[in-house]
Design a protein around this motif. Structure first.
Motif, PDB file in Angstrom:
ATOM      1  N   HIS A 230       0.848  -1.316  -0.004  1.00 59.26           N
ATOM      2  CA  HIS A 230       0.269  -0.011   0.002  1.00 59.26           C
ATOM      3  C   HIS A 230       0.843   1.207  -0.089  1.00 59.26           C
ATOM      4  CE1 HIS A 230       0.709  -0.870   4.069  1.00 59.26           C
ATOM      5  NE2 HIS A 230       0.025   0.055   4.599  1.00 59.26           N
ATOM      6  N   ASN A 261      -1.717   2.874  -2.463  1.00 62.78           N
ATOM      7  CA  ASN A 261      -2.773   3.083  -1.462  1.00 62.78           C
ATOM      8  C   ASN A 261      -3.619   4.264  -1.996  1.00 62.78           C
ATOM      9  OD1 ASN A 261      -3.322   4.124   1.156  1.00 62.78           O
ATOM     10  ND2 ASN A 261      -1.495   3.540   1.955  1.00 62.78           N
ATOM     11  N   ASP A 342      -6.164   0.480   1.582  1.00 62.53           N
ATOM     12  CA  ASP A 342      -5.971   1.015   3.012  1.00 62.53           C
ATOM     13  C   ASP A 342      -7.330   1.518   3.689  1.00 62.53           C
ATOM     14  OD1 ASP A 342      -4.405   1.367   5.311  1.00 62.53           O
ATOM     15  OD2 ASP A 342      -3.203   3.032   4.537  1.00 62.53           O
TER      16      ASP A 342
END
Length: 394
Positions: A230, A261, A342
Motif C-alpha cells: 500500500h 494506497n 488502505d
C-alpha cells in the motif's frame, strides 16, 4: 442550419457510447478477479466494537455485504498494532481469530483461501477469499518460530516494519526523522534471516513503510518477487511512504508488484497543506479532544466526522490516483501494479472512493484511460495472483 444537425448527431451518438461503457465496465469489473492487498477493518472493528458481518454503512469503509457489492474477490485483511502494544504477537493472533470468526459465521460468503488454488476455488464459489497480511515486523517479537506460526494461520505477507523500526529493520519514518539516533540502518543479519525465512515459507516480503536502506537490503536479500502492499509514487507526491523512481524500477526488475494506497495524503502532494488549514481552523476543539484522548488519530476521526462538507473539499480527484498508476505502468509496465486501498486505515480518500462499493469506478476510469480488458484484469488481481504463485513453495 447544418451546424444544428451536426451537433444533434454528436449528442445522439454520445448517449449510446456512454451506455455501452457503463454496461461494459460493470461487466468487466465483476467478471475480473479483484484482490485488495490492504484493508484495516480488523483493527477498526475491534476499536469501534462492531462486526464485519453487520451493516456498517456510515460507520466504516467496509463490511461483508458492501465488499461483495464492490466486487472484491480476495481480501488480505491487515493485522496491525502500533509499536507500543504490549505482546504484539498475541494481539496479531487475536485479530486473526476475529477475522476467522467472521469467516466461520458466514460460510456462504467467505472462506479461508491461503494459496492461489484456494483463491481460484473461492472465486468459483462466489465467496470472498480470506488471507492475512501482518503490518509490522514487531509482531513476530524477534522470533522466527512466531513468523512460521503466523504463516500457518494464513498470513501471506509481512510488512517488514510499520512506522516504528524493529531491532532488525528500520522504518521510513525513523530513517527520515531520526536518522542520527538510529543504532543501525537497514536490515541487520537477523533481518536478512527474516527475509530468507519468509522466502522459504512462501510469505511475501512487503516493502511498504520501510526505510530506503531497508528497502535496498531486502531487495538484495530476497530470492523471490516482493510485494509493496500500500504505497504510491514519490515523484507525484513526495512523501516518505511513497516509492522513488529507482525503487519502482527495482521492484519491476525483481518481478514484484506495487499496490496503490488510496490515502489522500499519499496521492496528492497538496493534501497536507489543505489538511493543515483545516487543522488550524479547528485548533481549539482539537486541543480539548487531545486532553480526553492523547491519540491524535481519534481526534482526527472525530473532527472528520463532525465537519463532513469541509472534509469532502480536502479530497483529491480520483484521476490523481490513476496518475500514480499510469506513472508506474510507464516506468516498469502493467505487470507490476495493483490495488492496496488502505480502506478503514485512513481518514481521507479521493473523491468518489467513499467505501468498498466504489471499486467499479476504478475499472471505469481505467477503461476511459484506454487500458485493455486484459491489462485491467492484471491490475485488479491477476498481477497479485502471479506474485503469490511465484512465492509459493514448489
Amino acid at each position: 442550419s447544418s451546424d444544428v444537425c451536426s451537433s444533434d448527431l454528436v449528442v445522439l451518438f454520445a448517449f449510446p457510447v456512454i451506455t455501452v461503457l457503463a454496461q461494459s465496465y460493470k461487466k468487466l469489473h465483476f467478471k475480473s478477479v479483484l484482490i485488495d492487498t490492504h484493508n484495516d477493518i480488523p483493527t477498526t472493528a475491534i476499536e469501534k466494537n462492531v462486526r464485519f458481518d453487520q451493516d456498517l454503512k456510515g460507520k466504516t469503509h467496509s463490511d461483508l455485504q458492501r465488499m461483495k457489492e464492490g466486487g472484491v474477490d480476495a481480501q488480505l485483511f491487515s493485522i496491525w498494532c502500533d509499536g507500543n502494544k504490549q505482546n504484539p504477537y498475541a494481539w496479531a493472533n487475536r485479530q486473526i481469530d476475529t477475522v476467522m470468526a467472521w469467516t466461520n459465521r458466514n460460510p456462504n460468503d467467505m472462506m479461508e483461501a491461503f494459496n492461489t488454488n484456494a483463491i481460484t476455488a473461492a472465486v468459483k464459489q462466489k465467496k470472498i477469499a480470506v488471507l492475512f497480511g501482518v503490518e509490522g515486523g514487531h509482531m513476530i517479537e524477534n522470533d522466527l518460530n512466531k513468523l512460521e506460526t503466523l504463516y500457518k494461520r494464513g498470513v501471506r505477507y509481512m510488512t517488514l516494519t510499520w512506522n516504528n523500526s524493529t531491532d532488525w529493520a528500520t522504518s521510513a519514518l525513523d530513517e527520515t526523522t531520526k536518522a542520527d539516533s538510529l543504532k543501525h540502518k537497514g536490515l541487520t543479519a537477523f533481518g536478512k534471516q527474516v527475509v530468507q525465512k519468509m522466502n522459504e515459507l512462501g510469505m511475501l516480503v512487503d516493502l511498504s513503510h520501510v526505510g530506503e536502506q531497508t528497502f535496498w537490503d531486502a531487495i538484495s536479500t530476497t530470492t523471490k518477487p516482493v510485494l509493496v502492499s500500500h504505497s504510491c509514487v514519490y515523484n507525484i507526491c513526495p512523501h516518505r511512504r511513497n516509492l522513488k523512481d529507482e525503487q519502482i524500477k527495482a521492484v519491476g526488475k525483481n518481478g514484484g508488484v506495487i499496490h496503490l494506497n488510496f490515502f489522500s495524503g499519499f496521492v496528492d502532494s497538496a493534501f497536507e497543506k489543505r489538511s493543515g488549514a483545516f487543522t488550524k481552523k479547528h485548533k481549539t476543539e482539537m486541543d480539548s479532544l487531545l486532553k480526553i484522548n492523547p491519540e491524535p488519530y481519534f481526534m482526527e476521526v472525530y473532527l472528520f466526522e463532525k465537519y463532513p462538507a469541509e472534509v469532502k473539499a480536502l479530497r483529491p480527484p480520483l484521476s490523481l490516483l490513476l496518475d500514480h498508476l499510469d506513472y508506474i505502468v510507464k516506468l516498469i509496465g502493467v505487470d507490476h501494479v495493483g490495488l492496496g486501498s488502505d480502506f478503514d486505515g485512513v481518514n481521507s480518500l479521493p473523491q468518489q472512493l467513499d467505501d468498498v462499493t466504489t471499486y467499479p469506478l476504478i475499472t471505469k476510469a481505467l477503461l476511459e484511460r484506454g487500458y485493455s480488458k486484459k491489462d485491467i484484469r492484471k491490475i485488479l488481481g491477476a498481477n497479485f495472483m502471479r506474485l503469490l504463485k511465484a512465492n509459493e513453495p514448489k
